[in-house]
Design a protein around this motif. Structure first.
Motif, PDB file in Angstrom:
ATOM      1  N   ARG A 280       0.874  -1.215   0.081  1.00  0.00           N
ATOM      2  CA  ARG A 280      -0.008  -0.018  -0.119  1.00  0.00           C
ATOM      3  C   ARG A 280       0.999   1.084   0.012  1.00  0.00           C
ATOM      4  O   ARG A 280       0.351   2.323  -0.603  1.00  0.00           O
ATOM      5  N   ILE A 281       1.976   1.128   0.513  1.00  0.00           N
ATOM      6  CA  ILE A 281       2.917   2.227   0.171  1.00  0.00           C
ATOM      7  C   ILE A 281       3.982   1.952  -0.779  1.00  0.00           C
ATOM      8  O   ILE A 281       4.698   0.961  -0.860  1.00  0.00           O
TER       9      ILE A 281
ATOM     10  N   LEU B 162       0.387  10.916   5.650  1.00  0.00           N
ATOM     11  CA  LEU B 162       0.398   9.658   4.780  1.00  0.00           C
ATOM     12  C   LEU B 162      -0.390   8.665   5.655  1.00  0.00           C
ATOM     13  O   LEU B 162      -1.182   7.972   5.076  1.00  0.00           O
TER      14      LEU B 162
ATOM     15  N   LEU C 257      -0.182   4.382  -1.830  1.00  0.00           N
ATOM     16  CA  LEU C 257       0.551   5.873  -1.818  1.00  0.00           C
ATOM     17  C   LEU C 257       1.762   5.625  -2.626  1.00  0.00           C
ATOM     18  O   LEU C 257       2.399   4.428  -2.685  1.00  0.00           O
TER      19      LEU C 257
ATOM     20  N   PRO D  42       4.723   8.026  -2.200  1.00  0.00           N
ATOM     21  CA  PRO D  42       5.379   9.140  -2.211  1.00  0.00           C
ATOM     22  C   PRO D  42       6.883   8.947  -2.674  1.00  0.00           C
ATOM     23  O   PRO D  42       7.277   7.992  -2.772  1.00  0.00           O
TER      24      PRO D  42
ATOM     25  N   PRO E  29       0.379  13.936  -2.331  1.00  0.00           N
ATOM     26  CA  PRO E  29      -0.262  13.399  -1.091  1.00  0.00           C
ATOM     27  C   PRO E  29      -0.126  14.308  -0.014  1.00  0.00           C
ATOM     28  O   PRO E  29      -0.982  14.188   1.277  1.00  0.00           O
TER      29      PRO E  29
ATOM     30  N   GLN F 173      -5.274   8.506 -10.559  1.00  0.00           N
ATOM     31  CA  GLN F 173      -4.365   9.341  -9.935  1.00  0.00           C
ATOM     32  C   GLN F 173      -4.640  10.577 -10.157  1.00  0.00           C
ATOM     33  O   GLN F 173      -4.752  11.279 -10.993  1.00  0.00           O
TER      34      GLN F 173
ATOM     35  N   VAL G  80      -6.678   2.995  -0.984  1.00  0.00           N
ATOM     36  CA  VAL G  80      -5.836   3.983  -1.230  1.00  0.00           C
ATOM     37  C   VAL G  80      -4.351   3.231  -1.161  1.00  0.00           C
ATOM     38  O   VAL G  80      -4.080   2.529  -0.462  1.00  0.00           O
TER      39      VAL G  80
ATOM     40  N   SER H 208      -5.069  15.087  -1.009  1.00  0.00           N
ATOM     41  CA  SER H 208      -4.362  15.025   0.347  1.00  0.00           C
ATOM     42  C   SER H 208      -5.348  15.493   1.521  1.00  0.00           C
ATOM     43  O   SER H 208      -6.491  15.787   1.040  1.00  0.00           O
TER      44      SER H 208
ATOM     45  N   ASN I 199       8.859   7.449   5.111  1.00  0.00           N
ATOM     46  CA  ASN I 199       7.517   7.226   4.359  1.00  0.00           C
ATOM     47  C   ASN I 199       6.983   5.956   4.879  1.00  0.00           C
ATOM     48  O   ASN I 199       5.961   5.785   5.053  1.00  0.00           O
TER      49      ASN I 199
ATOM     50  N   LEU J 147      -3.953   9.112   5.211  1.00  0.00           N
ATOM     51  CA  LEU J 147      -4.656   8.650   3.632  1.00  0.00           C
ATOM     52  C   LEU J 147      -4.701   7.304   3.754  1.00  0.00           C
ATOM     53  O   LEU J 147      -5.740   6.593   3.237  1.00  0.00           O
ATOM     54  N   LEU J 148      -3.955   6.649   4.527  1.00  0.00           N
ATOM     55  CA  LEU J 148      -4.025   4.910   4.419  1.00  0.00           C
ATOM     56  C   LEU J 148      -5.163   4.452   5.217  1.00  0.00           C
ATOM     57  O   LEU J 148      -5.723   3.536   4.980  1.00  0.00           O
TER      58      LEU J 148
END
Length: 314
Positions: free
Chosen positions: A32-33, A260, A272, A274, A227, A198, A270, A202, A285, A263-264
């Motif tokens: 997810r990241i 961040l 991410l 970054p 984000p 995309q 979601v 944020s 991050n 957002l998760l």
């Protein structure tokens, strides 16, 4: 090897826990990241450092990397080709809709016409050294921040989706995503089988909340760019919001990490991406996923006022 407390979906192909847990894009299970590769162009003078950073991406359990041919006119794609190995199992996502323009006010120019989209996919395939790109996002120029289409670059979405669908049918791309799209545009595109969106989004710029709800309902990955806001003059910045700063202080984390982490937590779809050219920032991050936001912190963050990102270019 999996353990009793870790499912196979939570591990990358290299056996490392997925950064941020497991998410899905185009049927692929990914961390997810992820990692947005644009800033790797800053390491043009130190290719070894750039390669080492990408190897660290894999070591940290990231198996979703976002790129584009127009990042450094193929330089970033070349780094990805040289640094990542098939056994790493990394899902590479690219985008089309712009071409490099080194002498411009911003180093990009629109490339929206169908023949340009096809040419860009071919360029991405060559520079990445792939036979198929798992996901390619069509970067529309309908909304700010960023480039806007003018003249012959104003192209109907249906014409663009036709060539993207043809490229998918030919096996050159695995799936189609959209970037910088309007809610109406996404609704029109759904029959084409959109797998991700995309958009600029944020904690402090949540104008696309209705679109996020639609993506959640349709099981479309929501992959916010900017984000943490603040990419152009006039855009709000997550790190400057007092509520974010207060929560960060209470948790002993940075405002960036709190932004961040929110957002998760905000929606299950979601993912991410970054970006950074610094290993320390990369590790920070990834660590954002370990932040536990209790109900009080979430309520404080959810109450932050959303501000528009529809600003002119600086």
């Amino acid at each position: 090897m999996t353990t009793n407390s870790t499912s196979s979906a939570e591990l990358t192909t290299t056996g490392v826990p997925r950064a941020g847990g497991a998410g899905t894009i185009a049927g692929h299970t990914v961390s997810r990241i992820g990692f947005g590769a644009m800033q790797l162009e800053r390491l043009r003078a130190d290719r070894n450092a750039a390669i080492a950073l990408l190897r660290r991406v894999v070591e940290l359990g990231i198996d979703h990397v976002d790129t584009a041919q127009f990042y450094g006119d193929g330089f970033v794609n070349g780094l990805i080709r040289d640094a990542l190995r098939p056994e790493d199992g990394v899902v590479v996502v690219s985008k089309v809709g712009a071409d490099p323009d080194p002498g411009g006010a911003i180093p990009l120019r629109p490339a929206q016409r169908p023949e340009q989209l096809r040419a860009s996919v071919e360029d991405n395939l060559t520079s990445l050294g792939l036979d198929q790109i798992p996901v390619v996002n069509l970067r529309r120029l309908d909304t700010r921040p960023g480039l806007r289409a003018e003249g012959d670059q104003v192209v109907d979405l249906d014409d663009q989706l036709a060539v993207m669908t043809a490229l998918r049918d030919e096996g050159k791309i695995g799936a189609i995503g959209l970037s910088a799209v309007t809610l109406d545009g996404l609704r029109r595109a759904l029959p084409a089988g959109i797998v991700c969106v995309q958009n600029s989004y944020s904690l402090v710029a949540r104008g696309d909340e209705e679109m996020l709800r639609l993506c959640t309902a349709e099981q479309i990955a929501w992959v916010p760019f900017f984000p943490l806001g603040g990419a152009f003059p006039g855009m709000p910045k997550v790190t400057e919001d007092p509520a974010v700063a207060a929560v960060a202080r209470s948790l002993g984390r940075t405002p960036e990490q709190v932004g961040l982490a929110w957002l998760l937590r905000h929606a299950p779809n979601v993912l991410l991406i970054p970006g950074t050219a610094n290993t320390g920032h990369l590790e920070a991050n990834v660590a954002a996923a370990t932040i536990a936001l209790d109900e009080a912190a979430l309520s404080e963050l959810d109450a932050v006022r959303s501000r528009s990102t529809d600003v002119p270019l600086g």
